[in-house]
Each structure stands twice: as structure tokens, then as C-alpha cells.
Design a protein around this motif. Structure first.
Motif, PDB file in Angstrom:
ATOM      1  N   LYS A 317      96.930  54.790  85.622  1.00  0.00           N
ATOM      2  CA  LYS A 317      98.124  54.347  86.339  1.00  0.00           C
ATOM      3  C   LYS A 317      99.309  54.115  85.407  1.00  0.00           C
ATOM      4  CE  LYS A 317      95.453  52.054  89.984  1.00  0.00           C
ATOM      5  NZ  LYS A 317      95.100  50.742  90.589  1.00  0.00           N
ATOM      6  N   LYS A 318      99.079  54.282  84.110  1.00  0.00           N
ATOM      7  CA  LYS A 318     100.153  54.042  83.137  1.00  0.00           C
ATOM      8  C   LYS A 318     101.156  55.188  83.176  1.00  0.00           C
ATOM      9  CE  LYS A 318     102.310  52.144  79.685  1.00  0.00           C
ATOM     10  NZ  LYS A 318     103.577  52.789  80.069  1.00  0.00           N
ATOM     11  N   GLN A 319     102.430  54.833  83.130  1.00  0.00           N
ATOM     12  CA  GLN A 319     103.480  55.851  83.129  1.00  0.00           C
ATOM     13  C   GLN A 319     103.264  56.833  81.982  1.00  0.00           C
ATOM     14  OE1 GLN A 319     107.423  54.279  82.702  1.00  0.00           O
ATOM     15  NE2 GLN A 319     108.431  56.259  82.979  1.00  0.00           N
ATOM     16  N   GLY A 320     103.335  58.114  82.288  1.00  0.00           N
ATOM     17  CA  GLY A 320     103.171  59.156  81.278  1.00  0.00           C
ATOM     18  C   GLY A 320     101.761  59.690  81.159  1.00  0.00           C
ATOM     19  N   CYS A 321     100.784  59.014  81.770  1.00  0.00           N
ATOM     20  CA  CYS A 321      99.390  59.462  81.649  1.00  0.00           C
ATOM     21  C   CYS A 321      99.167  60.723  82.483  1.00  0.00           C
ATOM     22  CB  CYS A 321      98.438  58.363  82.108  1.00  0.00           C
ATOM     23  SG  CYS A 321      96.699  58.852  82.047  1.00  0.00           S
ATOM     24  N   SER A 322      98.672  61.774  81.829  1.00  0.00           N
ATOM     25  CA  SER A 322      98.366  63.021  82.535  1.00  0.00           C
ATOM     26  C   SER A 322      96.917  63.044  83.011  1.00  0.00           C
ATOM     27  CB  SER A 322      98.625  64.228  81.629  1.00  0.00           C
ATOM     28  OG  SER A 322      99.998  64.356  81.341  1.00  0.00           O
ATOM     29  N   CYS A 323      95.992  62.655  82.127  1.00  0.00           N
ATOM     30  CA  CYS A 323      94.583  62.658  82.514  1.00  0.00           C
ATOM     31  C   CYS A 323      93.746  61.928  81.469  1.00  0.00           C
ATOM     32  CB  CYS A 323      94.063  64.084  82.705  1.00  0.00           C
ATOM     33  SG  CYS A 323      94.077  65.082  81.200  1.00  0.00           S
ATOM     34  N   VAL A 324      92.508  61.577  81.872  1.00  0.00           N
ATOM     35  CA  VAL A 324      91.553  60.915  80.984  1.00  0.00           C
ATOM     36  C   VAL A 324      90.206  61.609  81.151  1.00  0.00           C
ATOM     37  CG1 VAL A 324      90.435  58.740  80.361  1.00  0.00           C
ATOM     38  CG2 VAL A 324      92.767  58.717  81.267  1.00  0.00           C
ATOM     39  N   PHE A 332      81.257  68.285  73.902  1.00  0.00           N
ATOM     40  CA  PHE A 332      81.209  68.723  75.294  1.00  0.00           C
ATOM     41  C   PHE A 332      81.789  67.644  76.204  1.00  0.00           C
ATOM     42  CE2 PHE A 332      77.923  71.452  73.469  1.00  0.00           C
ATOM     43  CZ  PHE A 332      78.215  72.670  74.068  1.00  0.00           C
ATOM     44  N   GLN A 333      82.559  68.074  77.198  1.00  0.00           N
ATOM     45  CA  GLN A 333      83.106  67.126  78.160  1.00  0.00           C
ATOM     46  C   GLN A 333      82.000  66.715  79.119  1.00  0.00           C
ATOM     47  OE1 GLN A 333      86.939  68.087  79.766  1.00  0.00           O
ATOM     48  NE2 GLN A 333      86.671  66.815  81.593  1.00  0.00           N
ATOM     49  N   VAL A 334      81.750  65.403  79.200  1.00  0.00           N
ATOM     50  CA  VAL A 334      80.610  64.903  79.981  1.00  0.00           C
ATOM     51  C   VAL A 334      81.053  64.153  81.229  1.00  0.00           C
ATOM     52  CG1 VAL A 334      79.047  64.798  78.005  1.00  0.00           C
ATOM     53  CG2 VAL A 334      80.529  62.832  78.510  1.00  0.00           C
ATOM     54  N   THR A 335      82.349  64.107  81.475  1.00  0.00           N
ATOM     55  CA  THR A 335      82.847  63.464  82.693  1.00  0.00           C
ATOM     56  C   THR A 335      83.800  64.412  83.404  1.00  0.00           C
ATOM     57  OG1 THR A 335      84.806  62.506  81.634  1.00  0.00           O
ATOM     58  CG2 THR A 335      82.769  61.193  81.577  1.00  0.00           C
ATOM     59  N   THR A 336      84.080  64.085  84.634  1.00  0.00           N
ATOM     60  CA  THR A 336      85.156  64.783  85.325  1.00  0.00           C
ATOM     61  C   THR A 336      86.482  64.369  84.694  1.00  0.00           C
ATOM     62  OG1 THR A 336      86.122  65.231  87.492  1.00  0.00           O
ATOM     63  CG2 THR A 336      85.492  62.963  87.034  1.00  0.00           C
ATOM     64  N   THR A 337      87.533  65.101  84.964  1.00  0.00           N
ATOM     65  CA  THR A 337      88.859  64.762  84.448  1.00  0.00           C
ATOM     66  C   THR A 337      89.581  63.907  85.475  1.00  0.00           C
ATOM     67  OG1 THR A 337      89.009  66.822  83.175  1.00  0.00           O
ATOM     68  CG2 THR A 337      91.066  65.670  83.641  1.00  0.00           C
ATOM     69  N   LEU A 338      89.918  62.675  85.080  1.00  0.00           N
ATOM     70  CA  LEU A 338      90.658  61.781  85.969  1.00  0.00           C
ATOM     71  C   LEU A 338      92.148  62.057  85.823  1.00  0.00           C
ATOM     72  CD1 LEU A 338      88.816  58.380  85.342  1.00  0.00           C
ATOM     73  CD2 LEU A 338      88.424  60.040  87.181  1.00  0.00           C
ATOM     74  N   LYS A 339      92.803  62.415  86.902  1.00  0.00           N
ATOM     75  CA  LYS A 339      94.229  62.716  86.866  1.00  0.00           C
ATOM     76  C   LYS A 339      95.045  61.429  86.803  1.00  0.00           C
ATOM     77  CE  LYS A 339      94.346  67.271  87.283  1.00  0.00           C
ATOM     78  NZ  LYS A 339      95.051  68.148  86.320  1.00  0.00           N
ATOM     79  N   GLY A 340      96.042  61.413  85.909  1.00  0.00           N
ATOM     80  CA  GLY A 340      96.948  60.282  85.818  1.00  0.00           C
ATOM     81  C   GLY A 340      98.174  60.495  86.683  1.00  0.00           C
ATOM     82  N   ILE A 341      99.059  59.499  86.701  1.00  0.00           N
ATOM     83  CA  ILE A 341     100.221  59.595  87.588  1.00  0.00           C
ATOM     84  C   ILE A 341     101.230  60.637  87.106  1.00  0.00           C
ATOM     85  CG2 ILE A 341      99.991  57.197  88.348  1.00  0.00           C
ATOM     86  CD1 ILE A 341     102.297  56.474  86.500  1.00  0.00           C
TER      87      ILE A 341
END
Length: 442
Positions: A317-324, A332-341
């Protein structure tokens, strides 16, 4: 012996000395020399002058482009071109002892088979008291279609001691392919490049890196056509070696060129640039510091066994965050990609990149740097990120949980970090102690 670009030979009847300077006559036109200083950014002093032709018809100034276009044949074009160079050399002798270069434009018509041998030119220069190392031959490539001829010409003249510059890089025929083949001593960037870099963020990001890349070819970089303070500041903030343009000094006759004003400009620009960069760095670090704290908080929550999405709720929810997203110790990526605002809708043209889970990011520095320094936040350089195909900075942190190592990554919109805004503040409802020294559990 082969004939070469003549500098003064057969021009003596066209050249006269008036009031201490030389001028020439071409048909009914009076031809004069003007000189524009070229400055070293590091040394903040003049290292050379470019000789520029000025044409006058009964008190009316004529553009050199118009003058050359008015020539009825290649022979006439070359005579006018050679007359201008002869005048430049004669008028430059008053400052020759200072050890500075004189830049002489060499038209494409001169790059021909009969001029491949530089020995005649070396002899002519010696008669006028010049050595090749004082001369920068500025090659205009627009009429040179034979690459092999140009390569041979440049190699021969460099071997004879001349400095060779390629003009107008970034416009017309100049490109990296020719730089690699020609290996010039100096590359002059066309004015259009710095003008675009001042006006457009994307061009500005590329500009300094382009200069660094040219310098890696072992060529010095000269930015020409600098006309405004913003362009001058951008040039000084780059790795360019030299600058030239109306902002520093306009072309003038040799006895009227003034360097002191430009040298004062360097000092003012340096002070302004230092202040500007300090302000930008403070703003950038202020924003990044907030992300460092939020990322550390997320890692702490994950170590406590809280779920990935819940742990990252404040971060996305932080301004400027694209994803986590999170990587394991092998990248290896082990989680889904959480979209930021700040996340933009993925361009459907890049749909094949949309699903990142299971992808290996081990080659990325934000993984390798973080995993090699557990518990320390790493901040990447701006880069083009997938799948949004947007310029991002990745802030990453490696931590341990349940005997395994992970790297938590947050992509931040670089445009947000670049632009000054209100003071960034930490959320007050994180529910955990934000003492960074004790954030990560052992």
C-alpha cells in the motif's frame, strides 16, 4: 607522392591580412575565421578551439551551409573548404604556444583515395609551425559511403600523429558500428542528444550511460551545442570529458574570444550541481529509508510465521510500490507476485512474461547481492522490470526462516523515487517494534 587536403597551398592570392587577422576572398565573398572554445570539464579550462568559417557578402552574413550549397562543383566546394582551414591555421597561431588543440572540420569529399597518405599534409603543417598532435581533424561523415576507405584514412592519419574526432554522433551516419571500426580519439555528441535528455526522463536516463559506453571504446566524449544552464548541468553531471556551446562561449575572432566568463560559469554550475544533487540524494534516501523499514518489518513477520500476503499488506500500500515477491536460496520465486498500488496493468503484448511464480532470478544482482549479505538491505540500480516492462528499482533483503534462506524483494517505481514530493513517513500501525537493529530474528 599523393596529394592531400591542402591547407594553405594555392590559396595565398586569396588571403590578406587586415588589422592583425587573416581573411580570404572566394569569388565576391569575404571569408573569415571564428573560433569557439572547447572546455575540459575536469580541468575547467580551455583545451582547444574549433575553427568555424564565417562568410560575408557586402556586409550581409551568409550561412556556411548556404555558401557550400552555392558552389557549382566539387572542386569549388573543396577550394572554399581548404581556404577556410588555411585561415583557421593562420589566425590560430597567436595562441598556438599555449599547447591547445585546433579543431578543423574535414568534409567527406576530402576522404578519398588520393588523400590516404598524410605525409604532404604533415610537411605543409610544419612549414606553418604546426605538428600533427596539435590538430584535431573533425570528420563529417555524411558524404562518406565507403567504410573501408574511411577506416584506412583514419588509421593513417592517427598513425601520423593527428587527433581524429567523429562529429555528430547520434545523428545522421554516426553510430556505434563506426566508432568500433574507426576507433577515433574523440566522439562529438550531436546537440540533439543533450537537448532530448533535458526534456525527457527516458532520454536523460540513457544519456549518461551512453557517454560511459562511448568512453569504454577508449574515445573521449565532447558534448557540443550546449545552450542552456540545464544542458550545462546535465553535461557536468555526466562522464563527458569536454563541452562546447553558446552557453559557455560564442564563436568569435581569435583576439575577441573571452574565457574568463566561462570559467566563472563552471564554478557557479559546480555549486548549483552540488546543491541540486545533495537535495535529490536526500529526497531519494528519505523515500528508500521508508522502504527499508517496511521490508524489514515484512521479513520479521514472515519469520514469526505470518502469511506472505498479510506480512506485506503495509508494503504493497506504500506509494510507489509496484510489487512484492519472495525467492528461495537458489533464486526461484516461491510466492505469487503481490501487486502494489503503483503497479500498472500488464501490457498484453508482454503476456508471456506475466506468470512469474517458479521463475529463477538468480542472475539478478538484487538476489546475489542480498543472499551474500544476510540481513542487509540491497538497493538495485534502475532497470527495466518484467512483467510490467517499466523502470523499477528493486529493494531486497535476505533472511532466514525455519532453517531456510529467502530473499524478499520489493519493486519500486523509479519515477516515484526520482520525483520530489511530500516528506515520506512511516506507518504508525505496524504493530511491531521498528528498531532495525533488532528487526530480524536470529
Amino acid at each position: 607522392m599523393n596529394q592531400n587536403p591542402r591547407l594553405a597551398q594555392n590559396q595565398s592570392r586569396s588571403i590578406v591580412k587586415q588589422q592583425g587577422s587573416f581573411s580570404g576572398w572566394f569569388d565576391k565573398w569575404q571569408v573569415n575565421s571564428h573560433f569557439q572554445p572547447i572546455y575540459s570539464i575536469a580541468l575547467q579550462r580551455v583545451v582547444g578551439y574549433e575553427g568555424l568559417m564565417r562568410v560575408n557578402d557586402n556586409g550581409r552574413a551568409i550561412s556556411p551551409l548556404v555558401a557550400f550549397a552555392s558552389c557549382n562543383s566539387i572542386d569549388e566546394t573543396l577550394k572554399l573548404d581548404r581556404l577556410s582551414r588555411a585561415l583557421h591555421l593562420l589566425n590560430f597561431k597567436s595562441v598556438q604556444s599555449r599547447g591547445q588543440w585546433i579543431f578543423l572540420n574535414l568534409r567527406g569529399e576530402e576522404i578519398c583515395q588520393r588523400n590516404l597518405d598524410p605525409s604532404d599534409l604533415v610537411e605543409q603543417l610544419a612549414r606553418h609551425g604546426y605538428q600533427p598532435r596539435q590538430i584535431v581533424l573533425e570528420i563529417l561523415e555524411d558524404l562518406i559511403l565507403d567504410d573501408q576507405l574511411l577506416i584506412e584514412f583514419v588509421a593513417n592519419y592517427k598513425a601520423a600523429g593527428f587527433i581524429v574526432a567523429i562529429d555528430d554522433f547520434g545523428a545522421g551516419y554516426s553510430n556505434f558500428d563506426r566508432i568500433w571500426k574507426l576507433n577515433p580519439n574523440i566522439v562529438k555528441l550531436d546537440r540533439c542528444m543533450i537537448a532530448s535528455a533535458v526534456e525527457e526522463n527516458r532520454a536523460r536516463r540513457i544519456f549518461s550511460r551512453l557517454i560511459s559506453l562511448v568512453r569504454e571504446t577508449e574515445s573521449l566524449v565532447l558534448i557540443e551545442g550546449i545552450e542552456t544552464q540545464d544542458e550545462a548541468l546535465l553535461a557536468m553531471d555526466s562522464e563527458a570529458d569536454m563541452v562546447q556551446g553558446y552557453y559557455f562561449a560564442k564563436p568569435n575572432s581569435m583576439d575577441e574570444v573571452r574565457d574568463c566568463d566561462a570559467l566563472m560559469s563552471f564554478k557557479r554550475l559546480g555549486n548549483k550541481l552540488n546543491h541540486q544533487k545533495a537535495s535529490q540524494d536526500l529526497q531519494y534516501q528519505s523515500k528508500v529509508k521508508v522502504y527499508e523499514s517496511l521490508l524489514s518489518h515484512c521479513a520479521n513477520m514472515l519469520q514469526l510465521g505470518v502469511g506472505f500476503k498479510e506480512s506485506c499488506q503495509h508494503l504493497i500500500k506504500k506509494q510507489g510500490c509496484s510489487c512484492v515477491y519472495m525467492l528461495n536460496q537458489e533464486g526461484f520465486q516461491v510466492t505469487t507476485t503481490l501487486k502494489g498500488i503503483a503497479a500498472e496493468a500488464t501490457d498484453t503484448h508482454y503476456q508471456p512474461f506475466a506468470d512469474n511464480e517458479g521463475i529463477n532470478w538468480a542472475r539478478r544482482e538484487y538476489f546475489s547481492k542480498a543472499i551474500s549479505a544476510m540481513g542487509k538491505v540491497y538497493i538495485s540500480q534502475p532497470y527495466l522490470a518484467l512483467p510490467d516492462v517499466a523502470m523499477n528499482v528493486t529493494i531486497s533483503l535476505a533472511f532466514s526462516a525455519k532453517g531456510q534462506s529467502y530473499v524478499l524483494c520489493c519493486d519500486v517505481d523509479y519515477k516515484y523515487l526520482e520525483v520530489a514530493d511530500e516528506q515520506s513517513t512511516l506507518p504508525t500501525d505496524l504493530g511491531v517494534d521498528l528498531d532495525l537493529g533488532n528487526m530480524l530474528l536470529g
